[in-house]
Motif scaffolding. Structure first.
Motif, PDB file in Angstrom:
ATOM      1  N   ALA A  17       0.831  -1.202   0.000  1.00 26.56           N
ATOM      2  CA  ALA A  17       0.000   0.000   0.000  1.00 26.56           C
ATOM      3  C   ALA A  17       0.869   1.257   0.000  1.00 26.56           C
ATOM      4  CB  ALA A  17      -0.932  -0.017   1.208  1.00 26.56           C
ATOM      5  N   LYS A  18       1.938   1.235   0.788  1.00 22.50           N
ATOM      6  CA  LYS A  18       2.846   2.392   0.847  1.00 22.50           C
ATOM      7  C   LYS A  18       3.573   2.563  -0.485  1.00 22.50           C
ATOM      8  CE  LYS A  18       4.716   5.571   3.439  1.00 22.50           C
ATOM      9  NZ  LYS A  18       3.916   6.705   3.917  1.00 22.50           N
ATOM     10  N   ALA A  19       3.990   1.449  -1.106  1.00 18.54           N
ATOM     11  CA  ALA A  19       4.672   1.520  -2.400  1.00 18.54           C
ATOM     12  C   ALA A  19       3.738   2.118  -3.452  1.00 18.54           C
ATOM     13  CB  ALA A  19       5.138   0.129  -2.822  1.00 18.54           C
ATOM     14  N   LYS A  20       2.462   1.715  -3.444  1.00 18.12           N
ATOM     15  CA  LYS A  20       1.492   2.260  -4.401  1.00 18.12           C
ATOM     16  C   LYS A  20       1.266   3.743  -4.137  1.00 18.12           C
ATOM     17  CE  LYS A  20      -2.940   1.411  -6.526  1.00 18.12           C
ATOM     18  NZ  LYS A  20      -4.163   0.635  -6.545  1.00 18.12           N
ATOM     19  N   GLU A  21       1.198   4.116  -2.861  1.00 16.71           N
ATOM     20  CA  GLU A  21       1.026   5.526  -2.499  1.00 16.71           C
ATOM     21  C   GLU A  21       2.209   6.367  -2.994  1.00 16.71           C
ATOM     22  OE1 GLU A  21       1.337   7.973   1.651  1.00 16.71           O
ATOM     23  OE2 GLU A  21       0.238   6.087   1.712  1.00 16.71           O
ATOM     24  N   MET A  22       3.407   5.860  -2.823  1.00 14.70           N
ATOM     25  CA  MET A  22       4.608   6.581  -3.278  1.00 14.70           C
ATOM     26  C   MET A  22       4.643   6.665  -4.802  1.00 14.70           C
ATOM     27  SD  MET A  22       7.288   4.894  -0.571  1.00 14.70           S
ATOM     28  CE  MET A  22       8.754   5.627  -1.258  1.00 14.70           C
TER      29      MET A  22
END
Length: 111
Positions: A17-22
């Motif tokens: 989720a954090k990778a997609k957000e970044m």
């Protein structure tokens, strides 16, 4: 506190989720969210273990009342001979004499 090296489904989901957000924040480059996985894992690890850098560390040497290190006396033993001579037997001078007369006088005083 969780182990930052241990993988769990919850942790993996947070990383994705954090990778997609970044990836979205960077304008959705062609590399895709997978390129951000390592950086996201670092950030999630920091979030999960926010106090990891707060563990007190004992100083390698004891400190005095002013916070200055107190060095052991045995450290002075390895400094060599401070008398200005080349070796421990004091038979060779480290610095040259100022004049030949000084040299002759020193040689006469030795005998």
């Amino acid at each position: 506190m969780e182990n930052p090296l241990e993988s769990s489904p919850e942790r993996d989901a947070r990383i994705l989720a954090k990778a997609k957000e970044m990836w979205i924040a960077d304008g959705k480059p062609a590399s895709g969210p997978e390129a951000y996985k390592e950086a996201a894992a670092d950030l999630i690890g920091m979030e999960l273990n926010a106090d990891a850098g707060q563990i007190p560390v004992e100083p390698p040497v004891p400190l005095d009342a002013n916070g200055q290190p107190i060095e052991e006396a045995w450290l002075e033993e390895n400094l060599g001979n401070p008398g200005g001579y080349m070796n421990e037997l004091d038979d060779k001078r480290e610095t040259p004499f100022a004049t030949r007369q000084d040299e002759e006088k020193a040689l006469k005083d030795e005998t």
